[in-house]
Design a protein around this motif. Structure first.
Motif, mmCIF file in Angstrom:
data_model
loop_
_atom_site.group_PDB
_atom_site.id
_atom_site.type_symbol
_atom_site.label_atom_id
_atom_site.label_comp_id
_atom_site.label_asym_id
_atom_site.label_seq_id
_atom_site.Cartn_x
_atom_site.Cartn_y
_atom_site.Cartn_z
ATOM 1 N N ASP A 22 34.733 31.583 30.673
ATOM 2 C CA ASP A 22 34.825 32.030 29.298
ATOM 3 C C ASP A 22 36.171 32.459 28.704
ATOM 4 O OD1 ASP A 22 32.333 31.477 29.335
ATOM 5 O OD2 ASP A 22 31.696 33.705 29.331
ATOM 6 N N CYS A 23 36.888 33.050 29.767
ATOM 7 C CA CYS A 23 38.496 33.552 29.670
ATOM 8 C C CYS A 23 39.263 32.500 29.671
ATOM 9 C CB CYS A 23 38.638 34.459 31.214
ATOM 10 S SG CYS A 23 40.504 34.641 31.176
ATOM 11 N N MET A 24 39.095 31.205 30.275
ATOM 12 C CA MET A 24 39.811 29.982 30.115
ATOM 13 C C MET A 24 39.536 29.349 28.778
ATOM 14 S SD MET A 24 41.616 29.406 32.847
ATOM 15 C CE MET A 24 41.865 30.065 34.558
ATOM 16 N N LYS A 72 48.072 30.801 32.994
ATOM 17 C CA LYS A 72 46.881 30.969 33.680
ATOM 18 C C LYS A 72 45.941 29.455 33.494
ATOM 19 C CE LYS A 72 45.490 35.534 33.942
ATOM 20 N NZ LYS A 72 44.314 36.439 33.409
ATOM 21 N N LEU A 73 46.113 28.743 32.459
ATOM 22 C CA LEU A 73 45.446 27.393 32.449
ATOM 23 C C LEU A 73 45.859 26.529 33.290
ATOM 24 C CD1 LEU A 73 45.279 27.339 28.526
ATOM 25 C CD2 LEU A 73 43.331 27.481 30.079
ATOM 26 N N TYR A 74 45.276 25.735 33.936
ATOM 27 C CA TYR A 74 45.475 24.645 34.863
ATOM 28 C C TYR A 74 46.343 23.697 33.896
ATOM 29 C CZ TYR A 74 45.109 20.722 38.186
ATOM 30 O OH TYR A 74 45.631 20.047 39.018
ATOM 31 N N VAL A 139 36.339 23.980 41.122
ATOM 32 C CA VAL A 139 37.293 23.565 40.069
ATOM 33 C C VAL A 139 38.527 24.592 40.137
ATOM 34 C CG1 VAL A 139 37.449 23.410 37.639
ATOM 35 C CG2 VAL A 139 35.380 23.453 38.381
ATOM 36 N N ALA A 140 39.851 23.744 39.975
ATOM 37 C CA ALA A 140 41.003 24.468 40.053
ATOM 38 C C ALA A 140 41.269 25.795 38.967
ATOM 39 C CB ALA A 140 42.305 23.723 40.141
ATOM 40 N N ARG A 141 41.392 26.909 39.441
ATOM 41 C CA ARG A 141 41.652 28.164 38.784
ATOM 42 C C ARG A 141 40.435 28.712 38.311
ATOM 43 N NH1 ARG A 141 47.314 27.986 36.406
ATOM 44 N NH2 ARG A 141 48.408 26.893 38.214
ATOM 45 N N ILE A 142 39.143 28.063 38.637
ATOM 46 C CA ILE A 142 38.067 28.767 38.232
ATOM 47 C C ILE A 142 37.065 29.256 39.488
ATOM 48 C CG2 ILE A 142 35.772 28.294 37.167
ATOM 49 C CD1 ILE A 142 37.220 26.605 35.191
#
Ligand code: ZN
Length: 409
Positions: A22-24, A72-74, A139-142
């Motif tokens: 949700d944040c992404m 922060k987003l990939y 999943v990267a960053r998640i």
């Protein structure tokens, strides 16, 4: 020959992971709108200024420089957001051009996306950003989450998209593979028409009725629409009703998905050796305003997609033909006459042929398919709409009463 396919699986992120998604999504929406805002300012300052890919890229860099949280987003996801803005822009310029050439339409500057209109994150390459191990998707960053792999994927995975839909989460994969050569002898070709009363009408006279839930679901969707319109903007009650509406769309999509799978499998297994279908104009399909029709259109689109890959996997030809006048033309003598929607039988004023209107159209499609007016799908040059995407696009257009903006992502 290559063909592309899309697979959609439910994923079950735990609370922490779903908050992360949700944040992404919020960050992605912020980046999208940030780039657009700068572009809009640039356009308003000078309407003749060229806003091209590198200008937009500059806008993206500025947006990120002013809002470090976006990092922060990939990185590849950021790149995909950029491409979405770029596409929205190119469509806008195309519309401007068409307007200049005299087409009566509103050019409509690309729209900012609200939170509930931004609900997917794309990982455009399989380069380690996501991996599947047993029933876990990482999943990267998640992070890692359970995935329900109810079908096996064929081909090489190209991209992955995490989607939020009515409070549930999905992973959509696209794959590409070399398709089987079409070496089957074409002894029993058949063509398929989307009928008026029928879901499909085959050129050999068989018909499949429209499922009843189309109408029933449409009624419920219409009802929620009215409720949403009545409730005041920003209120909790309105948000609740919106969630209910999403739920309805999700249910109808799942239910019809099941129906389409069964029907396409049955057709491929029933002894036909090739399929011809009419090429429908997606733009025209989006213009319609009644829910039952948009449910049917979306369903038809998914059905055709399923049928095309199932047929091609089985080595059968799948042909798309130009749909112009297939309803109005006599399948016996070629005479063209008006066919108002209320006329269920084609009665030819020249040769006297009397036949069901849908079956008549279907025979015309078959003839055109045979005459080679067609182009097969498996050319590898046209990646078809992702499964489910069409329903979404149609949804946007009917729910948001034709704002004409860019399609819902
Ligand atoms: Zn005739």
């Amino acid at each position: 020959m290559f063909s592309a396919r899309a697979y959609r699986f439910r994923v079950y992120p735990d609370r922490k992971r779903s908050e992360e998604i949700d944040c992404m999504l919020i960050l992605a929406q912020r980046l999208y709108n940030g780039i657009l805002e700068k572009a809009k300012a640039g356009y308003e300052k000078d309407r003749n200024a060229r806003i091209n890919e590198s200008t937009l890229n500059g806008y993206m860099k500025e947006t990120i420089a002013n809002d470090k949280e976006l990092l922060k987003l990939y990185s590849q996801t950021r790149q995909d957001i950029f491409i979405r803005v770029l596409k929205a822009y190119q469509n806008f310029f195309r519309r401007c051009k068409e307007k200049k050439q005299g087409k009566r339409m509103a050019a409509g500057f690309p729209r900012f996306k609200s939170r509930d209109r931004y609900r997917s994150l794309t990982y455009p390459q399989d380069n380690g950003a996501f991996t599947i191990e047993k029933n876990r998707l990482r999943v990267a960053r998640i992070g890692t989450m359970r995935i329900e792999l109810h079908r096996e994927m064929e081909g090489k995975i190209k991209t992955m998209m995490i989607k939020r839909d009515a409070g549930d989460y999905y992973a959509v994969f696209t794959t590409v593979r070399e398709s089987a050569p079409n070496d089957m002898a074409d002894t029993q070709p058949v063509s398929i028409d989307m009928g008026l009363d029928n879901f499909v009408a085959l050129s050999d006279g068989k018909t499949i009725k429209k499922p009843r839930f189309f109408k029933m679901r449409a009624r419920r969707i219409a009802r929620w629409q009215i409720i949403i319109a009545r409730r005041s903007k920003g209120s909790k009650r309105r948000d609740k009703a919106k969630l209910q509406l999403e739920e309805e769309w999700k249910n109808v999509t799942n239910q019809s998905n099941d129906f389409e799978h069964k029907l396409s499998t049955a057709l491929v297994k029933s002894g036909y050796t090739s399929f011809a279908v009419e090429k429908l104009n997606v733009q025209d399909m989006m213009k319609n305003h009644n829910f039952a029709q948009s449910i049917q259109n979306a369903s038809w689109n998914r059905f055709i997609q399923m049928l095309s890959y199932k047929a091609e996997s089985a080595g059968m030809k799948f042909i798309e033909v130009n749909a112009a006048n297939t309803t109005k033309t006599c399948s016996n003598c070629g005479n063209i006459q008006e066919m108002p929607l209320s006329t269920r039988e084609y009665i030819c004023s020249i040769c006297g042929l009397q036949i069901d209107r849908d079956i008549n159209a279907s025979i015309n499609i078959l003839k055109r398919g045979r005459a080679g007016l067609a182009r097969t799908y498996a050319q590898g040059d046209s990646v078809r709409l992702q499964q489910g995407a069409t329903a979404k696009e149609l949804r946007t257009y009917s729910v948001v009463d034709n704002r004409g903006g860019s399609p819902h992502l």
